[in-house]
Write a protein that holds these residues in place. Structure first.
Motif, PDB file in Angstrom:
ATOM      1  N   ILE A  12       8.569  16.318  -9.906  1.00  0.00           N
ATOM      2  CA  ILE A  12       7.648  16.799  -8.867  1.00  0.00           C
ATOM      3  C   ILE A  12       7.447  15.806  -7.728  1.00  0.00           C
ATOM      4  N   THR A  13       7.462  14.515  -8.040  1.00  0.00           N
ATOM      5  CA  THR A  13       7.078  13.525  -7.028  1.00  0.00           C
ATOM      6  C   THR A  13       8.158  12.483  -6.770  1.00  0.00           C
ATOM      7  N   GLY A  14       8.783  11.979  -7.831  1.00  0.00           N
ATOM      8  CA  GLY A  14       9.751  10.893  -7.644  1.00  0.00           C
ATOM      9  C   GLY A  14       9.044   9.628  -7.198  1.00  0.00           C
ATOM     10  N   SER A  15       9.850   8.632  -6.844  1.00  0.00           N
ATOM     11  CA  SER A  15       9.233   7.358  -6.467  1.00  0.00           C
ATOM     12  C   SER A  15       9.449   7.038  -4.996  1.00  0.00           C
ATOM     13  N   VAL A  16      10.280   7.826  -4.321  1.00  0.00           N
ATOM     14  CA  VAL A  16      10.652   7.473  -2.953  1.00  0.00           C
ATOM     15  C   VAL A  16       9.938   8.309  -1.882  1.00  0.00           C
ATOM     16  N   PRO A  17      10.006   9.673  -1.925  1.00  0.00           N
ATOM     17  CA  PRO A  17       9.511  10.449  -0.774  1.00  0.00           C
ATOM     18  C   PRO A  17       7.994  10.328  -0.586  1.00  0.00           C
ATOM     19  N   ARG A  18       7.587  10.375   0.671  1.00  0.00           N
ATOM     20  CA  ARG A  18       6.177  10.244   1.048  1.00  0.00           C
ATOM     21  C   ARG A  18       5.755  11.463   1.865  1.00  0.00           C
ATOM     22  N   LYS A  19       4.444  11.620   2.043  1.00  0.00           N
ATOM     23  CA  LYS A  19       3.910  12.740   2.834  1.00  0.00           C
ATOM     24  C   LYS A  19       4.547  12.789   4.228  1.00  0.00           C
ATOM     25  N   CYS A  49       7.757  12.762 -14.502  1.00  0.00           N
ATOM     26  CA  CYS A  49       6.586  12.296 -13.757  1.00  0.00           C
ATOM     27  C   CYS A  49       6.662  10.844 -13.298  1.00  0.00           C
ATOM     28  N   HIS A  50       6.372  10.649 -12.028  1.00  0.00           N
ATOM     29  CA  HIS A  50       6.070   9.333 -11.465  1.00  0.00           C
ATOM     30  C   HIS A  50       4.619   9.397 -11.000  1.00  0.00           C
ATOM     31  N   VAL A  51       3.955   8.237 -10.918  1.00  0.00           N
ATOM     32  CA  VAL A  51       2.613   8.233 -10.339  1.00  0.00           C
ATOM     33  C   VAL A  51       2.565   7.288  -9.140  1.00  0.00           C
ATOM     34  N   ARG A  52       1.587   7.562  -8.268  1.00  0.00           N
ATOM     35  CA  ARG A  52       1.464   6.824  -7.003  1.00  0.00           C
ATOM     36  C   ARG A  52       0.038   6.286  -6.820  1.00  0.00           C
ATOM     37  N   LEU A  53      -0.037   5.158  -6.183  1.00  0.00           N
ATOM     38  CA  LEU A  53      -1.329   4.634  -5.753  1.00  0.00           C
ATOM     39  C   LEU A  53      -1.822   5.473  -4.568  1.00  0.00           C
ATOM     40  N   PRO A  54      -3.118   5.350  -4.239  1.00  0.00           N
ATOM     41  CA  PRO A  54      -3.650   6.126  -3.093  1.00  0.00           C
ATOM     42  C   PRO A  54      -2.847   5.918  -1.803  1.00  0.00           C
ATOM     43  N   ASP A  55      -2.231   4.733  -1.627  1.00  0.00           N
ATOM     44  CA  ASP A  55      -1.418   4.515  -0.416  1.00  0.00           C
ATOM     45  C   ASP A  55       0.020   5.034  -0.579  1.00  0.00           C
ATOM     46  N   GLN A  56       0.274   5.801  -1.642  1.00  0.00           N
ATOM     47  CA  GLN A  56       1.565   6.448  -1.943  1.00  0.00           C
ATOM     48  C   GLN A  56       2.607   5.524  -2.583  1.00  0.00           C
ATOM     49  N   ILE A  80       6.936  20.092 -21.623  1.00  0.00           N
ATOM     50  CA  ILE A  80       7.289  18.749 -22.091  1.00  0.00           C
ATOM     51  C   ILE A  80       6.987  17.734 -20.995  1.00  0.00           C
ATOM     52  N   VAL A  81       6.200  16.727 -21.338  1.00  0.00           N
ATOM     53  CA  VAL A  81       5.833  15.699 -20.363  1.00  0.00           C
ATOM     54  C   VAL A  81       6.765  14.499 -20.522  1.00  0.00           C
ATOM     55  N   GLN A  82       7.467  14.171 -19.429  1.00  0.00           N
ATOM     56  CA  GLN A  82       8.397  13.028 -19.430  1.00  0.00           C
ATOM     57  C   GLN A  82       7.936  12.020 -18.374  1.00  0.00           C
ATOM     58  N   LEU A  83       7.569  10.824 -18.839  1.00  0.00           N
ATOM     59  CA  LEU A  83       7.066   9.811 -17.909  1.00  0.00           C
ATOM     60  C   LEU A  83       8.197   8.854 -17.544  1.00  0.00           C
ATOM     61  N   SER A  84       8.244   8.434 -16.293  1.00  0.00           N
ATOM     62  CA  SER A  84       9.323   7.552 -15.833  1.00  0.00           C
ATOM     63  C   SER A  84       9.028   6.104 -16.192  1.00  0.00           C
ATOM     64  N   THR A  85      10.024   5.425 -16.732  1.00  0.00           N
ATOM     65  CA  THR A  85       9.933   3.968 -16.902  1.00  0.00           C
ATOM     66  C   THR A  85      10.849   3.287 -15.877  1.00  0.00           C
ATOM     67  N   GLY A  86      11.162   4.000 -14.804  1.00  0.00           N
ATOM     68  CA  GLY A  86      12.141   3.519 -13.819  1.00  0.00           C
ATOM     69  C   GLY A  86      11.670   2.282 -13.082  1.00  0.00           C
ATOM     70  N   GLY A  87      12.625   1.553 -12.562  1.00  0.00           N
ATOM     71  CA  GLY A  87      12.353   0.250 -11.980  1.00  0.00           C
ATOM     72  C   GLY A  87      11.840   0.281 -10.563  1.00  0.00           C
ATOM     73  N   ARG A  88      11.707   1.464  -9.961  1.00  0.00           N
ATOM     74  CA  ARG A  88      11.135   1.491  -8.620  1.00  0.00           C
ATOM     75  C   ARG A  88       9.612   1.425  -8.679  1.00  0.00           C
ATOM     76  N   SER A  89       9.046   1.600  -9.875  1.00  0.00           N
ATOM     77  CA  SER A  89       7.590   1.707 -10.000  1.00  0.00           C
ATOM     78  C   SER A  89       6.957   0.487 -10.646  1.00  0.00           C
ATOM     79  N   GLY A  90       7.755  -0.491 -11.028  1.00  0.00           N
ATOM     80  CA  GLY A  90       7.195  -1.662 -11.688  1.00  0.00           C
ATOM     81  C   GLY A  90       8.328  -2.576 -12.090  1.00  0.00           C
ATOM     82  N   ALA A  91       7.987  -3.717 -12.663  1.00  0.00           N
ATOM     83  CA  ALA A  91       9.009  -4.678 -13.066  1.00  0.00           C
ATOM     84  C   ALA A  91       8.728  -5.135 -14.489  1.00  0.00           C
TER      85      ALA A  91
END
Ligand SMILES: [Zn+2]
Ligand SMILES: [Zn+2]
Ligand SMILES: [Zn+2]
Ligand SMILES: [Zn+2]
Lengths: 227, 227
Positions: A12-19, A49-56, A80-91
């Motif tokens: 639904i959201t990914g880690s890259v696209p913004r408003k 699923c990826h999650v974003r801070l208020p600043d996206q 089925i809920v699948q959460l991302s452990t991808g490296g664009r969202s943390g280290a």
């Protein structure tokens, strides 16, 4: 050809696209829950699923992941809920901080590769730690195969017990500086997986303009889809 | 099958083995020159070179590379000198510090992947810089393809002028956490290269116990060899 229904996984959201790129991208947890609900009613059965801070900015914050998971479970029963452990969202291990929430699934990269402007780093010890956390919390990994060797690595990890079979593998194509959208490679990925991990289930994702092309290849050859 | 002779590239030292592993590993420049001379007389025509500090640590020191290059050119007239820009011997642009020596060839990794204990990092901007230095100093790159996407990346770089064709590509198999020694993958690498870069020339390297196996595959299918 498989005779089982095609599983549609919606990112639904990914880690890259913004408003700014697309005002329809759901950023807040509330927007994400509503967007997932619409996809669920349209037939999607996995929410990636990826999650974003208020600043996206992308984040791995377990509290945000927890609220999103709870909302999807409430609004989309059985999804089925699948959460991302991808490296664009943390280290480092922060990437797996949400696994104790015991989501149904989580993404897992098992190798490294280049991204458009940097190295997508998945060092062997971090991969092993994420895999062990997924075993510990009974989370089914979706293996993100950004290259051919990642398929071999996943099969090896299943064989030696670091991953529980059957594998669920996603081939990712169309990321700049990684695998392009290429039909012979797509077919070879399928054949290789069937050869070295015969019980595996697979889907594929095409990035950007490759999305529809890869979806069509998936449906044609009996795989599952990522939208 | 090609009708041209098989090119044998000899990697005399590499970056990993030490005297403790095998007393025959040439470490000093003098040992390396003599070892290369023997290989040259036995039929090798490319010398793939790494250099080491007196304590055997790998380095990218241009002065050591310069002495080695000069010695090989003197003792082995006509032999092709290929200097390594690999990431085990240095970091960042230090990896290309020997390119102004204008060796005949230099190794070039165009993507990233996992190694036994870490990420082999070849970020896109470093790859582009190394490639541009090779164009500038008229050095022929040997593309080190540790995974399928690296073959596509090299072909793309040739197409957009970052690399001068025809490509010389080496498939590397048998590195833990990267591509295993796998015959169908080897064949697919060959087929893919022929499809997307028809003028390319290729060789392949199997690491450790895979070396002889991969050499046999190369000879059988008309490629060149790394020993
Ligand atoms: Zn994702
Ligand atoms: Zn709702
Ligand atoms: Zn080397
Ligand atoms: Zn000599």
């Amino acid at each position: 050809m498989t005779k089982s229904p095609c599983i549609i996984c919606v990112a639904i959201t990914g880690s890259v696209p913004r408003k700014e790129d697309n005002p329809a991208v759901p950023i807040s947890v509330e927007e994400q829950i509503e967007s997932t609900h619409e996809a669920f009613e349209a037939g999607a059965s996995i929410a990636h699923c990826h999650v974003r801070l208020p600043d996206q900015t992308p984040t791995s914050d377990p509290e945000l992941f927890g609220r999103l998971k709870e909302g999807i479970e409430k609004h989309c029963p059985g999804m089925i809920v699948q959460l991302s452990t991808g490296g664009r969202s943390g280290a480092g291990q922060a990437r797996g901080g949400m696994l104790p929430l015991r989501p149904d699934m989580a993404s897992l990269s098992v190798g490294s590769n280049n991204f458009p402007t940097r190295v997508y780093e998945n060092p062997p010890d971090l991969v092993d730690w994420l895999a062990s956390e997924m075993l510990k919390y009974d989370v089914k990994p979706e293996i993100e195969a950004f290259d051919l060797s990642h398929i071999f690595q996943a099969a090896k990890m299943q064989k030696d017990g670091r991953l529980k079979g059957p594998l669920y593998v996603q081939f990712v194509m169309g990321v700049k500086n990684a695998m392009p959208v290429d039909r012979p490679s797509f077919d070879f990925f399928r054949e290789t997986l069937a050869r070295i991990a015969p019980d595996a289930v697979w889907c594929a994702a095409g990035v950007g303009p490759g999305q529809v092309i890869v979806n069509e290849w998936c449906i044609e050859t009996g795989g599952h889809c990522r939208t």
